[in-house]
Motif scaffolding. Structure first.
Motif, PDB file in Angstrom:
ATOM      1  N   PHE A  21      -6.427  -6.775  -4.168  1.00 37.63           N
ATOM      2  CA  PHE A  21      -6.417  -5.935  -2.975  1.00 37.63           C
ATOM      3  C   PHE A  21      -6.956  -6.651  -1.749  1.00 37.63           C
ATOM      4  N   TRP A  30     -10.992   0.220   3.925  1.00 37.67           N
ATOM      5  CA  TRP A  30     -10.056   1.227   3.430  1.00 37.67           C
ATOM      6  C   TRP A  30     -10.779   2.523   3.086  1.00 37.67           C
ATOM      7  N   VAL A  35      -8.016   5.362   3.189  1.00 30.99           N
ATOM      8  CA  VAL A  35      -6.760   4.811   2.691  1.00 30.99           C
ATOM      9  C   VAL A  35      -7.083   3.957   1.472  1.00 30.99           C
ATOM     10  N   GLY A  36      -6.057   3.482   0.802  1.00 32.20           N
ATOM     11  CA  GLY A  36      -6.284   2.646  -0.367  1.00 32.20           C
ATOM     12  C   GLY A  36      -6.424   3.470  -1.633  1.00 32.20           C
ATOM     13  N   PRO A  37      -6.824   2.821  -2.719  1.00 33.73           N
ATOM     14  CA  PRO A  37      -6.922   3.522  -4.005  1.00 33.73           C
ATOM     15  C   PRO A  37      -8.085   4.511  -4.024  1.00 33.73           C
ATOM     16  N   TYR A  56      -2.122   3.610  -7.637  1.00 34.49           N
ATOM     17  CA  TYR A  56      -2.020   3.154  -6.252  1.00 34.49           C
ATOM     18  C   TYR A  56      -0.992   2.027  -6.124  1.00 34.49           C
ATOM     19  N   LEU A  57      -1.064   1.062  -7.029  1.00 38.57           N
ATOM     20  CA  LEU A  57      -0.115  -0.043  -6.978  1.00 38.57           C
ATOM     21  C   LEU A  57       1.317   0.441  -7.205  1.00 38.57           C
ATOM     22  N   SER A  58       1.506   1.390  -8.107  1.00 35.83           N
ATOM     23  CA  SER A  58       2.851   1.933  -8.349  1.00 35.83           C
ATOM     24  C   SER A  58       3.399   2.620  -7.102  1.00 35.83           C
ATOM     25  N   ASN A  59       2.526   3.309  -6.372  1.00 34.59           N
ATOM     26  CA  ASN A  59       2.963   3.996  -5.152  1.00 34.59           C
ATOM     27  C   ASN A  59       3.297   3.034  -4.019  1.00 34.59           C
ATOM     28  N   GLN A  60       2.812   1.813  -4.096  1.00 31.22           N
ATOM     29  CA  GLN A  60       3.083   0.818  -3.055  1.00 31.22           C
ATOM     30  C   GLN A  60       4.396   0.080  -3.296  1.00 31.22           C
ATOM     31  N   ARG A  61       5.040   0.351  -4.409  1.00 28.97           N
ATOM     32  CA  ARG A  61       6.263  -0.359  -4.792  1.00 28.97           C
ATOM     33  C   ARG A  61       7.401  -0.031  -3.824  1.00 28.97           C
ATOM     34  N   THR A  62       8.123  -1.064  -3.425  1.00 31.39           N
ATOM     35  CA  THR A  62       9.301  -0.910  -2.583  1.00 31.39           C
ATOM     36  C   THR A  62      10.490  -1.496  -3.321  1.00 31.39           C
TER      37      THR A  62
END
Length: 69
Positions: A21, A30, A35-37, A56-62
């Motif tokens: 992070f 954050w 914001v952030g996890p 959190y990481l899964s939600n940041q996936r594009t």
């Protein structure tokens, strides 16, 4: 998506795994900005559940294949 963090573990900002992070200071910023996890405050200590970090990481996936040009 594969889980990077162990779901049964509590992580602290100074743990080496948290470098994904950025710096400890970035995590503090954050938290200040909400914001952030998700995190938990234990007295003056801050902890992060592995499940929250993975979420959190899964939600940041594009996915570029779903982007509209």
């Amino acid at each position: 998506m594969a889980n990077i963090f162990d779901a049964d573990r509590m992580y602290f900002p100074e743990d080496p795994e948290m470098r994904v992070f950025g710096s400890i200071e970035k995590l503090a910023q954050w938290r200040h900005r909400n914001v952030g996890p998700a995190f938990i405050r234990i007295g003056r200590r801050i902890g992060y559940y592995g499940t929250d970090l993975n979420a959190y990481l899964s939600n940041q996936r594009t996915d570029p294949s779903t982007e509209v040009a």
